[in-house]
Every structure is written in structure tokens, then in C-alpha cells.
Design an enzyme around this catalytic site. Structure first.
Site, PDB file in Angstrom:
ATOM      1  N   ARG A 141      12.890  85.926  77.480  1.00 42.36           N
ATOM      2  CA  ARG A 141      12.842  87.314  77.005  1.00 42.36           C
ATOM      3  C   ARG A 141      12.163  87.425  75.641  1.00 42.36           C
ATOM      4  O   ARG A 141      11.954  88.516  75.132  1.00 42.36           O
ATOM      5  CB  ARG A 141      14.274  87.863  76.877  1.00 42.36           C
ATOM      6  CG  ARG A 141      14.885  88.219  78.200  1.00 42.36           C
ATOM      7  CD  ARG A 141      16.285  88.712  78.012  1.00 42.36           C
ATOM      8  NE  ARG A 141      16.370  89.918  77.205  1.00 42.36           N
ATOM      9  CZ  ARG A 141      16.079  91.134  77.656  1.00 42.36           C
ATOM     10  NH1 ARG A 141      15.617  91.277  78.873  1.00 42.36           N
ATOM     11  NH2 ARG A 141      16.224  92.189  76.890  1.00 42.36           N
ATOM     12  N   CYS A 158      18.115  85.088  81.568  1.00 41.61           N
ATOM     13  CA  CYS A 158      19.185  84.850  82.544  1.00 41.61           C
ATOM     14  C   CYS A 158      19.466  86.124  83.353  1.00 41.61           C
ATOM     15  O   CYS A 158      19.382  87.226  82.854  1.00 41.61           O
ATOM     16  CB  CYS A 158      20.474  84.450  81.810  1.00 41.61           C
ATOM     17  SG  CYS A 158      20.282  82.922  80.927  1.00 41.61           S
ATOM     18  N   LYS A 187      19.523  78.324  69.536  1.00 44.53           N
ATOM     19  CA  LYS A 187      18.541  78.819  70.513  1.00 44.53           C
ATOM     20  C   LYS A 187      18.243  80.292  70.253  1.00 44.53           C
ATOM     21  O   LYS A 187      17.137  80.765  70.470  1.00 44.53           O
ATOM     22  CB  LYS A 187      19.099  78.666  71.920  1.00 44.53           C
ATOM     23  CG  LYS A 187      18.313  79.445  72.979  1.00 44.53           C
ATOM     24  CD  LYS A 187      18.939  79.417  74.341  1.00 44.53           C
ATOM     25  CE  LYS A 187      19.777  80.601  74.660  1.00 44.53           C
ATOM     26  NZ  LYS A 187      19.085  81.883  74.841  1.00 44.53           N
TER      27      LYS A 187
HETATM   28  C1  EPZ Z   1      20.671  88.073  72.891  1.00 48.01           C
HETATM   29  O1  EPZ Z   1      20.175  88.675  74.071  1.00 48.01           O
HETATM   30  C2  EPZ Z   1      20.925  86.628  73.252  1.00 48.01           C
HETATM   31  N1  EPZ Z   1      19.677  86.012  73.702  1.00 48.01           N
HETATM   32  C3  EPZ Z   1      21.965  86.542  74.355  1.00 48.01           C
HETATM   33  O2  EPZ Z   1      22.224  85.165  74.602  1.00 48.01           O
HETATM   34  C4  EPZ Z   1      23.255  87.197  73.851  1.00 48.01           C
HETATM   35  O3  EPZ Z   1      24.220  87.158  74.866  1.00 48.01           O
HETATM   36  C5  EPZ Z   1      22.950  88.638  73.472  1.00 48.01           C
HETATM   37  O4  EPZ Z   1      21.913  88.673  72.464  1.00 48.01           O
HETATM   38  C6  EPZ Z   1      24.170  89.356  72.914  1.00 48.01           C
HETATM   39  O5  EPZ Z   1      24.619  88.713  71.752  1.00 48.01           O
HETATM   40  C7  EPZ Z   1      18.753  85.657  72.776  1.00 48.01           C
HETATM   41  O6  EPZ Z   1      18.930  85.861  71.575  1.00 48.01           O
HETATM   42  C8  EPZ Z   1      17.512  85.003  73.309  1.00 48.01           C
HETATM   43  P1  EPZ Z   1      21.165  92.489  73.623  1.00 48.01           P
HETATM   44  P2  EPZ Z   1      19.556  90.171  74.014  1.00 48.01           P
HETATM   45  O7  EPZ Z   1      19.895  93.203  73.453  1.00 48.01           O
HETATM   46  O8  EPZ Z   1      18.937  90.408  72.685  1.00 48.01           O
HETATM   47  C9  EPZ Z   1      21.623  96.096  76.624  1.00 48.01           C
HETATM   48  C10 EPZ Z   1      22.434  83.210  75.860  1.00 48.01           C
HETATM   49  O9  EPZ Z   1      23.150  82.810  76.783  1.00 48.01           O
HETATM   50  N2  EPZ Z   1      20.242  96.471  76.276  1.00 48.01           N
HETATM   51  O10 EPZ Z   1      22.120  92.406  72.462  1.00 48.01           O
HETATM   52  O11 EPZ Z   1      18.726  90.363  75.221  1.00 48.01           O
HETATM   53  C11 EPZ Z   1      21.661  94.827  77.448  1.00 48.01           C
HETATM   54  O12 EPZ Z   1      21.417  95.102  78.803  1.00 48.01           O
HETATM   55  C12 EPZ Z   1      21.881  84.626  75.894  1.00 48.01           C
HETATM   56  O13 EPZ Z   1      22.114  82.527  74.847  1.00 48.01           O
HETATM   57  C13 EPZ Z   1      19.719  97.657  76.792  1.00 48.01           C
HETATM   58  O14 EPZ Z   1      20.384  98.394  77.513  1.00 48.01           O
HETATM   59  O15 EPZ Z   1      20.905  91.019  74.139  1.00 48.01           O
HETATM   60  C14 EPZ Z   1      23.065  94.319  77.213  1.00 48.01           C
HETATM   61  O16 EPZ Z   1      23.962  94.999  78.072  1.00 48.01           O
HETATM   62  C15 EPZ Z   1      22.438  85.416  77.056  1.00 48.01           C
HETATM   63  N3  EPZ Z   1      18.431  97.995  76.482  1.00 48.01           N
HETATM   64  C16 EPZ Z   1      23.345  94.757  75.772  1.00 48.01           C
HETATM   65  O17 EPZ Z   1      22.371  95.764  75.435  1.00 48.01           O
HETATM   66  C17 EPZ Z   1      17.644  97.204  75.678  1.00 48.01           C
HETATM   67  O18 EPZ Z   1      16.485  97.570  75.429  1.00 48.01           O
HETATM   68  C18 EPZ Z   1      23.217  93.607  74.780  1.00 48.01           C
HETATM   69  O19 EPZ Z   1      21.919  93.104  74.901  1.00 48.01           O
HETATM   70  C19 EPZ Z   1      18.190  96.010  75.165  1.00 48.01           C
HETATM   71  C20 EPZ Z   1      19.490  95.659  75.478  1.00 48.01           C
END
Ligand code: EPZ
Length: 441
Positions: free
Chosen positions: A97, A121, A23
Site C-alpha cells: 500500500r 493485506c 515495518k
Molecule cells: C497502517 O495501515 C498500517 N500499515 C497497518 O498495519 C495498521 O494496522 C494500520 O495503519 C492501523 O494502525 C502500514 O503502516 C503499512 P489506516 P493504513 O489508514 O495506513 C480506513 C500491519 O499488519 N481508511 O489507519 O492502511 C481503513 O479502511 C498493517 O502491519 C479509509 O476508510 O491504515 C481502516 O478501516 C495492517 N479510507 C481504517 O481507516 C482511507 O482512505 C484505518 O486504516 C484510508 C483508511
């Protein structure tokens, strides 16, 4: 129309499930097709909601998406890409997203993008500041407008030297999808290197991109003018595989997960073995089973790759409620990912959540009032309850808790689970779960 599951618990899940494309890669590879000037073919595509949402978004921009009725493979042709009336895109606001990742490809294709307010989510406020900062560094103009964000780049995008404050998966993807056709070199330090990121780099390399991942988590991209199409088989979904593995422990069952990849699950497999789970690792998948004895408590900390993946912790927490002793989980990726434990506590689990960093290193959320550490005491007998699914992984965790509980549970809001678990009710039936599905208005 939504569905309600009535689950009669206490039945071990036994049998075989097949896990297909990830996914967290497939929708990104679909977006990447927009960068090419030839059609692309994506294989091993699961039938999940996130793929439907991105299919609609791409079609709104003139990309033709044809799904093979037998294999499910997608053929994506970006030749007629055009700007979509922003109101049309709004219809998809709140679903996922992924839309934010359309920015770079749309700017390269048509010079601008309008991205609706995002969904995903509810496991933290999920900001997009890293994404917008990256786009600005590439030379884009970012304007907040009613209902979303308008992004344009009159002079096109140029390469940049970027450092991410946190190895964000999404922001790394934003860079990859914007830099491959930007003018000049991009150097990204502090990048995410998850298997899904590497698979997206493989997709882009097939299209003609020049991308290298260096030893210090720096990714270097040499922009090229044009990209072709790709023919790619998506890597399998390690999060779904880990979810079924936890389900086998929780229900004292035995599940062969066809498609599970040892290479992408190494850290999970070590943890699974330490908890006392049984596994047979094969070429075409992995058998996960409860060995009949006690489960062991453990201290666990989630982290970016190659650490223990945050998406693996929620189903595993349900297994830890059955372990013999006290376990500790320190969630360091998302600030608010233990909301799902409320329902487990109502079912009889003994779980306390804390603001402190209960792990080896203080994380970004320490002393900031986030309940991001959990203490789980077991084993506890879970009893059936009425449950409303909070998010994708928490929802799956509620399902497996209900399947293990004594008595009957009524689970609502399960449509969220369709976002990331392909045909999960059929798979549950195939594993011997005892439940009914009723549709409500
Ligand atoms: C991806 O989300 C995945 N989703 C998530 O899976 C996964 O948990 C996550 O990566 C971490 O591996 C998809 O790929 C669709 P991040 P993403 O940007 O890209 C902060 C699932 O259940 N952040 O790595 O949104 C954020 O708040 C989902 O399959 C900022 O602060 O995750 C978080 O605390 C859940 N500012 C951390 O970074 C930003 O602009 C990690 O987020 C972007 C992120």
C-alpha cells in the site's frame, strides 16, 4: 517459487530474537527522502519485502538507494528524481500500500504521479478515499486511469485545513508528506498519532520541516520551500515484538526480544500482564514468558493509539484460545480482521465471530454486517492442520498456533510473512522450533 513449512508442534519457543526497524515506519521514511534535495541515511532497516518494494519504486523514479552490506543502513539520494514510465510502476502493483504515499513527494519533485492499484493485506477493502480527498484539498487533480490513478498539480500544492473522518495512519502520512513543502500552513485535525507517525515527523523535522503535534490530536505544518536530507535510526517494530510476546505465551515458552520498546508497547504490556504473561522490562529489550500457571481470559477492544493496536490482536487471540475461560475481542479499526480464526477453529479452537459491537462503545462497523467481534472460549487443545496463510499478522498467528499444536501442520503461503517479519524462519530455528522448509514450484 514458494515455500511450505512442515511444523511439528508442542515445542516451547525459548531463546532470544532481535527486532529491528518498524515495518510501518521504514518505507515511509524512505519515501520522505524524495522530498529532500540532499542524500538521506536511514538506519536500523530490517530486511523485509516492503523495503524491497519501496526501494524498487524509488529507483524507478531516479532515486539512488545504496544498502550498506554490513549494517543494512540505506543511503537515499533523490537528486536525479524523474518521472518513471507508468508501465514500469505497474510491475509493482499489488505488492504493497506504500505507493499511494509517493503522491505528494512526486508532485513536489516532478509535478505528477501515477500510482498503481494497491496491494496490502486483505483485512477489509482498504479504501484510499481519505488520501485522494487530502490531495484534492492540497490542489491536486486526481484522475482514475487504467491500472491506477494519475495525480498532478500544475500550480503546485498549497496548504489546507483538513479534518480526517477517522484517525487514519496512511492519510495522516499523506498529509505530512504533502504539506511539508506545500505553500502555506496546513492544519490537520483528527490525525493519527501512532509512534510510527511521530517517528516520521522526527524524520521530516531533521530535513527542515516545521511540524507541531497539538494536545487535541491536531497536527500543524508550516510549508517550507526546500528540505535537506536526514540521518535517522528507525524506531523498533512494536508489532513484531508483540508477536513474539504472544508466541511465548502460546507455546509456553520464554523469549527475550532485543529491541522491544516499553514506551511504544505500554498498552500491550498492560494487557499481557492481565492475561497472566510474565515480563522483565530491560533497557535493551523485554523478556516475555509463560509463568506456568493458567492464562486469564479478558475483554479487549482494539483502537487507534494509544489504544490496543489492531496489529497486536491476531497473535494474542491465539494465546486467548489457551486462557481459562471466555474472552471477547472487539476489532474497531478494520471491518474484516477475523478471517484468520477459520484455521484456528479447524485446529480445535473454540471461537465465534459476531456482527455486533461486543465492546464498550459501538464502532463504525456496528449494524453493517461485518463480523468484527470474536468470542473465544478456552483452554482448547490445538491439533496440527493444513493451513494457507491469509495475511501478514494472521499468518504469524497461524505459525504460532501450529508451533503450539499437537501433531504436524503444513503451512503454505508463508512468503507473505516475509513482508513484515525479518528472517522469521531463522528466528524460529533459533528459538528451538521443530520444522522443515520445502520449496515448491
Ligand atoms: C497502517 O495501515 C498500517 N500499515 C497497518 O498495519 C495498521 O494496522 C494500520 O495503519 C492501523 O494502525 C502500514 O503502516 C503499512 P489506516 P493504513 O489508514 O495506513 C480506513 C500491519 O499488519 N481508511 O489507519 O492502511 C481503513 O479502511 C498493517 O502491519 C479509509 O476508510 O491504515 C481502516 O478501516 C495492517 N479510507 C481504517 O481507516 C482511507 O482512505 C484505518 O486504516 C484510508 C483508511
Amino acid at each position: 517459487m514458494s515455500s511450505v513449512l512442515t511444523i511439528r508442534g508442542g515445542v516451547p519457543l525459548t531463546g532470544r530474537v532481535s527486532v529491528r526497524g518498524a515495518k510501518n515506519l521504514v518505507p515511509k521514511a524512505m519515501v520522505a527522502a524524495l522530498l529532500g534535495n540532499e542524500p538521506s541515511v536511514l538506519r536500523n532497516v530490517p530486511e523485509i519485502k516492503d523495503v524491497e518494494v519501496v526501494t524498487s519504486l524509488l529507483q524507478l523514479h531516479g532515486v539512488t538507494v545504496v544498502k550498506d552490506p554490513l549494517s543494512g543502513d540505506l543511503t537515499l539520494d533523490p537528486k536525479a528524481a524523474k518521472t518513471a514510465p507508468s508501465t514500469a510502476i505497474d510491475a509493482h502493483a499489488g505488492d504493497s500500500r506504500i505507493p499511494i504515499l509517493l503522491c505528494g513527494p512526486l508532485i513536489h519533485a516532478i509535478g505528477e504521479a501515477f500510482i498503481p492499484d494497491l496491494g496490502g493485506c486483505k483485512i477489509g477493502d482498504r479504501p484510499i478515499d481519505y488520501h485522494l480527498n487530502v490531495l484534492r484539498q492540497f490542489g491536486a487533480v486526481v484522475e482514475k486511469r487504467p491500472g491506477g490513478i494519475h495525480i498532478s498539480a500544475p500550480k503546485g500544492l498549497h496548504g489546507a485545513k483538513i479534518n480526517l473522518p477517522y484517525p487514519s495512519v496512511g492519510a495522516t502520512e499523506q498529509v505530512l508528506l504533502s504539506a511539508t513543502r506545500a505553500e502555506g500552513i496546513t492544519e490537520l485535525s483528527g490525525a493519527a498519532t501512532e509512534p510510527e507517525i511521530i517517528d516520521l515527523i522526527a524524520v521530516l523535522q531533521k530535513m527542515g520541516a516545521i511540524i507541531s503535534v497539538q494536545t487535541d490530536r491536531t497536527i500543524r505544518i508550516e510549508g517550507v520551500r526546500d528540505l535537506g536530507g536526514y540521518n535517522h535510526r528507525a524506531l523498533s517494530d512494536r508489532n513484531e515484538s508483540a508477536s513474539w510476546a504472544s508466541a511465548a505465551l502460546v507455546t509456553r515458552g520464554d523469549i527475550f526480544v532485543e529491541g522491544a520498546s516499553q514506551r511504544d508497547m505500554m498498552t500491550f504490556l498492560n494487557t499481557y500482564r492481565k492475561v497472566g504473561g510474565g515480563m522483565d522490562i530491560g533497557e535493551d529489550g523485554i523478556r516475555f514468558y509463560h509463568r506456568g500457571g493458567k492464562l486469564n481470559p479478558l475483554v479487549l477492544e482494539t483502537d487507534v493509539h494509544p489504544g490496543f493496536m489492531t496489529d497486536w490482536q491476531q497473535p494474542l487471540v491465539v494465546a486467548l484460545t489457551q486462557a481459562d475461560g471466555v474472552s471477547i475481542v472487539h476489532e474497531t479499526v478494520y471491518e474484516n480482521r477475523f478471517g484468520f480464526t477459520d484455521a484456528l477453529i479447524r485446529m480445535g479452537a473454540s471461537i465465534q465471530v459476531h456482527r455486533e459491537c461486543l465492546g464498550s462503545v459501538p464502532c463504525r462497523f456496528g449494524q453493517r454486517n461485518f463480523l468484527h467481534s470474536a468470542v473465544i472460549s478456552g483452554p482448547t487443545q490445538l491439533k496440527g492442520a493444513d493451513i494457507d496463510v491469509p495475511d501478514l499478522r494472521g499468518g504469524f498467528s497461524h505459525l504460532i498456533a501450529a508451533l503450539a499444536a499437537s501433531g504436524t501442520s503444513r503451512v503454505t503461503g508463508i512468503d507473505i510473512i516475509n513482508r513484515g517479519y525479518e528472517r522469521f524462519t531463522e528466528k524460529l530455528s533459533g528459538l528451538g522450533a521443530d520444522f522443515d522448509i520445502t520449496s515448491t514450484k
